[in-house]
Design an enzyme around this catalytic site. Structure first.
Site, PDB file in Angstrom:
ATOM      1  N   ASP A  66      92.055 123.894  43.422  1.00  0.00           N
ATOM      2  CA  ASP A  66      93.172 124.660  43.974  1.00  0.00           C
ATOM      3  C   ASP A  66      92.758 126.114  44.180  1.00  0.00           C
ATOM      4  O   ASP A  66      91.634 126.515  43.817  1.00  0.00           O
ATOM      5  CB  ASP A  66      94.410 124.557  43.057  1.00  0.00           C
ATOM      6  CG  ASP A  66      94.079 124.688  41.566  1.00  0.00           C
ATOM      7  OD1 ASP A  66      93.000 125.227  41.237  1.00  0.00           O
ATOM      8  OD2 ASP A  66      94.894 124.254  40.738  1.00  0.00           O
ATOM      9  N   ASP A 135     103.876 122.688  31.907  1.00  0.00           N
ATOM     10  CA  ASP A 135     104.953 121.948  32.580  1.00  0.00           C
ATOM     11  C   ASP A 135     104.478 120.596  33.118  1.00  0.00           C
ATOM     12  O   ASP A 135     105.180 119.947  33.883  1.00  0.00           O
ATOM     13  CB  ASP A 135     105.574 122.794  33.696  1.00  0.00           C
ATOM     14  CG  ASP A 135     104.581 123.132  34.809  1.00  0.00           C
ATOM     15  OD1 ASP A 135     103.403 122.684  34.743  1.00  0.00           O
ATOM     16  OD2 ASP A 135     104.972 123.834  35.761  1.00  0.00           O
ATOM     17  N   HIS A 137     101.807 120.095  35.045  1.00  0.00           N
ATOM     18  CA  HIS A 137     101.110 120.090  36.337  1.00  0.00           C
ATOM     19  C   HIS A 137      99.641 119.750  36.169  1.00  0.00           C
ATOM     20  O   HIS A 137      99.036 119.999  35.129  1.00  0.00           O
ATOM     21  CB  HIS A 137     101.306 121.410  37.109  1.00  0.00           C
ATOM     22  CG  HIS A 137     100.609 122.598  36.554  1.00  0.00           C
ATOM     23  ND1 HIS A 137     101.186 123.857  36.517  1.00  0.00           N
ATOM     24  CD2 HIS A 137      99.363 122.776  36.027  1.00  0.00           C
ATOM     25  CE1 HIS A 137     100.326 124.721  36.005  1.00  0.00           C
ATOM     26  NE2 HIS A 137      99.225 124.088  35.692  1.00  0.00           N
ATOM     27  N   GLU A 142     103.207 121.177  40.835  1.00  0.00           N
ATOM     28  CA  GLU A 142     104.276 121.479  39.891  1.00  0.00           C
ATOM     29  C   GLU A 142     105.265 120.303  39.826  1.00  0.00           C
ATOM     30  O   GLU A 142     105.212 119.399  40.661  1.00  0.00           O
ATOM     31  CB  GLU A 142     104.990 122.761  40.337  1.00  0.00           C
ATOM     32  CG  GLU A 142     104.091 124.006  40.345  1.00  0.00           C
ATOM     33  CD  GLU A 142     103.785 124.558  38.948  1.00  0.00           C
ATOM     34  OE1 GLU A 142     103.672 123.772  37.993  1.00  0.00           O
ATOM     35  OE2 GLU A 142     103.638 125.792  38.835  1.00  0.00           O
TER      36      GLU A 142
HETATM   37  P1  PGA Z   1      94.662 126.334  31.133  1.00  0.00           P
HETATM   38  O1  PGA Z   1      95.519 125.877  32.392  1.00  0.00           O
HETATM   39  O2  PGA Z   1      93.433 125.484  31.149  1.00  0.00           O
HETATM   40  O3  PGA Z   1      94.355 127.781  31.379  1.00  0.00           O
HETATM   41  O4  PGA Z   1      95.508 126.095  29.943  1.00  0.00           O
HETATM   42  C1  PGA Z   1      95.601 124.524  32.702  1.00  0.00           C
HETATM   43  C2  PGA Z   1      96.428 124.334  33.940  1.00  0.00           C
HETATM   44  O5  PGA Z   1      97.324 125.145  34.212  1.00  0.00           O
HETATM   45  O6  PGA Z   1      96.175 123.361  34.669  1.00  0.00           O
END
Ligand code: PGA
Length: 265
Positions: A66, A135, A137, A142
């Site tokens: 992404d 959340d 995702h 999302e």
């Molecule tokens: P993080 O984020 O590895 O910084 O916890 C994971 C994500 O948002 O997919």
């Protein structure tokens, strides 16, 4: 899903690195790279193996998951910069082998379609690394993302913007829009590694693994994939109900099986 609960973050990183190394050493590989804090230990371990153990990425391609909309590639928090800094600059990918989304594209829909086509042209992704958001995702899909979605523009939730504010000077600097591989795109990867570290991820991991398949928890879409390895530390596993069962099955894993699914190239 193969769910593997490991005692600590180092063992998660080493196991993820083992899986990626095995695929990269087997021949030209397409690796899907994620940003965020979760894969950093895995990237450090792959860099160490490159330096000390001859692991080479010269025949590999990488695709980012992404990108923020509106950040130039040169911005230190663009995901193209982050991936260069955290892994690509420290191993030996060919100069044109690390592919990202252009967050500044004038036509984001066209950029998204171009990206899906370039993944397909590379033969698809062999091993996709994923973190998980609080959340639920994956990528930046999302809650309520279509389980069949392709790469496209998304609006970040307030929670994700708060979660990512630590990387920016001011919370308001976190972009509101992103381009992300879709859930349908991710589901086409031949092997998916979902990594979860720390207590903050325990609820999302439990919903993804033991909850219903539901757009409310986008990571639950992975239950539909035939080859997912979930690697989590004890804290991220703390809200799972069936940890004993996962440990039992992992303990009984046949030595010959490894992490390769049957009938893979
Ligand atoms: P993080 O984020 O590895 O910084 O916890 C994971 C994500 O948002 O997919």
């Amino acid at each position: 899903m193969e769910i593997i609960v490991l005692p600590d973050t180092d063992q998660v990183a080493r196991t993820a690195a083992d899986i990626i190394e095995e695929r990269v050493r087997r021949g030209p590989a397409v690796v899907g790279l994620a940003t965020g804090s979760t894969p950093l230990g895995t990237y450090r371990e792959l860099i160490r193996r490159h330096r000390e153990e001859g692991l080479s990425f010269t025949d590999a391609h990488a695709f980012l998951l992404d990108e923020y909309v509106g950040l130039p590639a040169s911005h230190p928090e663009s995901y193209r910069s982050v991936i260069r800094r955290e892994i690509a600059d420290h191993v030996d990918f060919a100069s044109d082998a690390v592919h990202g989304l252009d967050g500044e594209a004038a036509d984001p829909a066209a950029e998204a379609a171009r990206y899906d086509a370039s993944i397909a042209a590379a033969g698809g992704i062999d091993v996709q690394i994923l973190g998980i958001g609080t959340d639920g995702h994956i990528g930046f899909n999302e809650p309520m993302s279509s389980l069949a979605s392709r790469t496209r523009i998304k609006t970040l939730t307030e929670q994700t913007r708060r979660d990512n504010a630590r990387f920016f000077a001011r919370p308001d600097d976190v972009p509101e829009h992103v381009l992300t591989q879709g859930l349908g795109t991710i589901l086409e990867a031949r092997h998916v590694l979902l990594l979860g570290l720390g207590e903050a991820k325990a609820g999302a991991v439990a919903a993804a693994v033991e909850g219903p398949v539901a757009a409310l928890c986008p990571a639950s879409a992975l239950q539909l994939h035939q080859h997912v390895t979930v690697l989590i530390d004890a804290a991220a596993a703390s809200e799972l109900e069936h940890t004993e069962y996962y440990q039992y099955t992992y303990g009984k894993k046949p030595a010959w099986q490894g992490f390769r699914a049957a009938r893979r190239r």
